[in-house]
Write a protein that holds these residues in place. Structure first.
Motif, PDB file in Angstrom:
ATOM      1  N   PHE A  11       0.857  -1.055   0.021  1.00  0.00           N
ATOM      2  CA  PHE A  11      -0.003  -0.124   0.132  1.00  0.00           C
ATOM      3  C   PHE A  11       0.802   1.150   0.041  1.00  0.00           C
ATOM      4  N   GLY A  12       1.990   1.400   0.832  1.00  0.00           N
ATOM      5  CA  GLY A  12       2.724   2.281   0.881  1.00  0.00           C
ATOM      6  C   GLY A  12       3.507   2.642  -0.630  1.00  0.00           C
ATOM      7  N   LEU A  13       3.961   1.631  -1.371  1.00  0.00           N
ATOM      8  CA  LEU A  13       4.444   1.569  -2.739  1.00  0.00           C
ATOM      9  C   LEU A  13       3.332   2.370  -3.697  1.00  0.00           C
ATOM     10  N   ILE A  14       2.118   1.960  -3.426  1.00  0.00           N
ATOM     11  CA  ILE A  14       1.139   2.289  -4.062  1.00  0.00           C
ATOM     12  C   ILE A  14       0.660   3.813  -4.193  1.00  0.00           C
ATOM     13  N   LEU A  15       0.755   4.097  -2.821  1.00  0.00           N
ATOM     14  CA  LEU A  15       0.557   5.435  -2.617  1.00  0.00           C
ATOM     15  C   LEU A  15       1.502   6.323  -3.091  1.00  0.00           C
ATOM     16  N   LEU A  16       3.120   5.737  -3.048  1.00  0.00           N
ATOM     17  CA  LEU A  16       4.086   6.717  -3.845  1.00  0.00           C
ATOM     18  C   LEU A  16       3.869   6.819  -5.236  1.00  0.00           C
ATOM     19  N   ILE A  31       6.919  14.144 -17.066  1.00  0.00           N
ATOM     20  CA  ILE A  31       7.384  13.047 -16.609  1.00  0.00           C
ATOM     21  C   ILE A  31       6.501  12.087 -16.085  1.00  0.00           C
ATOM     22  N   PRO A  32       6.383  10.851 -16.396  1.00  0.00           N
ATOM     23  CA  PRO A  32       5.318   9.793 -15.951  1.00  0.00           C
ATOM     24  C   PRO A  32       5.378   9.828 -14.439  1.00  0.00           C
ATOM     25  N   GLY A  33       4.135   9.563 -13.788  1.00  0.00           N
ATOM     26  CA  GLY A  33       3.932   9.572 -12.469  1.00  0.00           C
ATOM     27  C   GLY A  33       4.716   8.328 -11.712  1.00  0.00           C
ATOM     28  N   GLY A  34       4.873   7.395 -12.414  1.00  0.00           N
ATOM     29  CA  GLY A  34       5.617   5.997 -11.932  1.00  0.00           C
ATOM     30  C   GLY A  34       7.123   6.602 -11.615  1.00  0.00           C
ATOM     31  N   ILE A  35       7.721   7.345 -12.458  1.00  0.00           N
ATOM     32  CA  ILE A  35       9.236   7.810 -12.368  1.00  0.00           C
ATOM     33  C   ILE A  35       9.141   8.802 -11.162  1.00  0.00           C
ATOM     34  N   LEU A  36       8.057   9.851 -11.250  1.00  0.00           N
ATOM     35  CA  LEU A  36       8.273  10.759 -10.038  1.00  0.00           C
ATOM     36  C   LEU A  36       8.056   9.947  -8.631  1.00  0.00           C
ATOM     37  N   MET A  38       8.960   6.897  -8.107  1.00  0.00           N
ATOM     38  CA  MET A  38      10.551   6.520  -7.853  1.00  0.00           C
ATOM     39  C   MET A  38      11.085   7.377  -7.225  1.00  0.00           C
ATOM     40  N   GLY A  39      11.246   8.589  -7.683  1.00  0.00           N
ATOM     41  CA  GLY A  39      11.927   9.473  -7.289  1.00  0.00           C
ATOM     42  C   GLY A  39      11.821   9.930  -5.852  1.00  0.00           C
ATOM     43  N   ILE A  40      10.519   9.939  -5.501  1.00  0.00           N
ATOM     44  CA  ILE A  40      10.160  10.277  -4.165  1.00  0.00           C
ATOM     45  C   ILE A  40      10.617   9.404  -3.070  1.00  0.00           C
ATOM     46  N   SER A  46      17.006   7.868   0.382  1.00  0.00           N
ATOM     47  CA  SER A  46      18.478   8.513   0.787  1.00  0.00           C
ATOM     48  C   SER A  46      18.604   9.404   1.677  1.00  0.00           C
ATOM     49  N   THR A  47      17.413   9.892   2.242  1.00  0.00           N
ATOM     50  CA  THR A  47      17.684  11.012   3.397  1.00  0.00           C
ATOM     51  C   THR A  47      17.556  10.279   4.751  1.00  0.00           C
ATOM     52  N   GLY A  48      16.916   8.989   4.783  1.00  0.00           N
ATOM     53  CA  GLY A  48      16.728   8.211   5.717  1.00  0.00           C
ATOM     54  C   GLY A  48      15.419   8.573   6.337  1.00  0.00           C
ATOM     55  N   LEU A  49      14.613   9.041   5.936  1.00  0.00           N
ATOM     56  CA  LEU A  49      13.233   9.175   6.249  1.00  0.00           C
ATOM     57  C   LEU A  49      12.423   8.099   6.464  1.00  0.00           C
ATOM     58  N   VAL A  50      12.702   7.260   5.329  1.00  0.00           N
ATOM     59  CA  VAL A  50      12.042   5.884   5.241  1.00  0.00           C
ATOM     60  C   VAL A  50      13.243   4.860   5.362  1.00  0.00           C
TER      61      VAL A  50
END
Length: 125
Positions: A11-16, A31-36, A38-40, A46-50
């Motif tokens: 569900f978290g991946l789908i939400l992203l 830019i396709p939403g899937g790429i955005l 994945m960027g998120i 990378s930041t360690g938030l997740v």
């Protein structure tokens, strides 16, 4: 408990993914939403938030069955057989030429970086 955790992770991946689609549509980005999405996800990891373990089991299940997710794409390619008869050779040439260009564009900097790296190591000796 395992199934609830995996469902939450998927569900978290789908939400992203949906967030990326929403951003793409709202901001009128090319830019396709899937790429955005994945960027998120990349930024969050990378930041360690997740932490990567937070999504590990759900993503591994999606990767395990990834070939089934591409099945509709393969079936729709069968419909394009007449198109391939007309333009297949052109598409093949484009694929060959673009692969060669990508190979050259990747190999030249790699050779340069390798030679520069080995030269700097020789000076260290």
């Amino acid at each position: 408990m395992y199934y609830m955790r995996v469902a939450f992770q998927i569900f978290g991946l789908i939400l992203l993914f949906e967030t990326g689609k929403w951003l793409s549509a709202t901001l009128h980005l090319p830019i396709p939403g899937g790429i955005l999405g994945m960027g998120i996800l990349f930024i969050l990891l990378s930041t360690g938030l997740v932490h990567d373990q937070l999504l590990a089991q759900g993503s591994s299940i999606l990767l395990k069955y990834l070939s089934f997710l591409f099945l509709p794409l393969s079936v729709s390619a069968i419909v394009l057989i007449p198109f391939m008869d007309l333009y297949g050779w052109k598409l093949l040439m484009i694929l060959i030429i673009s692969s060669f260009i990508g190979f050259v564009a990747t190999s030249i900097p790699a050779v340069y970086a390798t030679r520069k790296g080995s030269a700097s190591h020789e000076h260290d000796r």
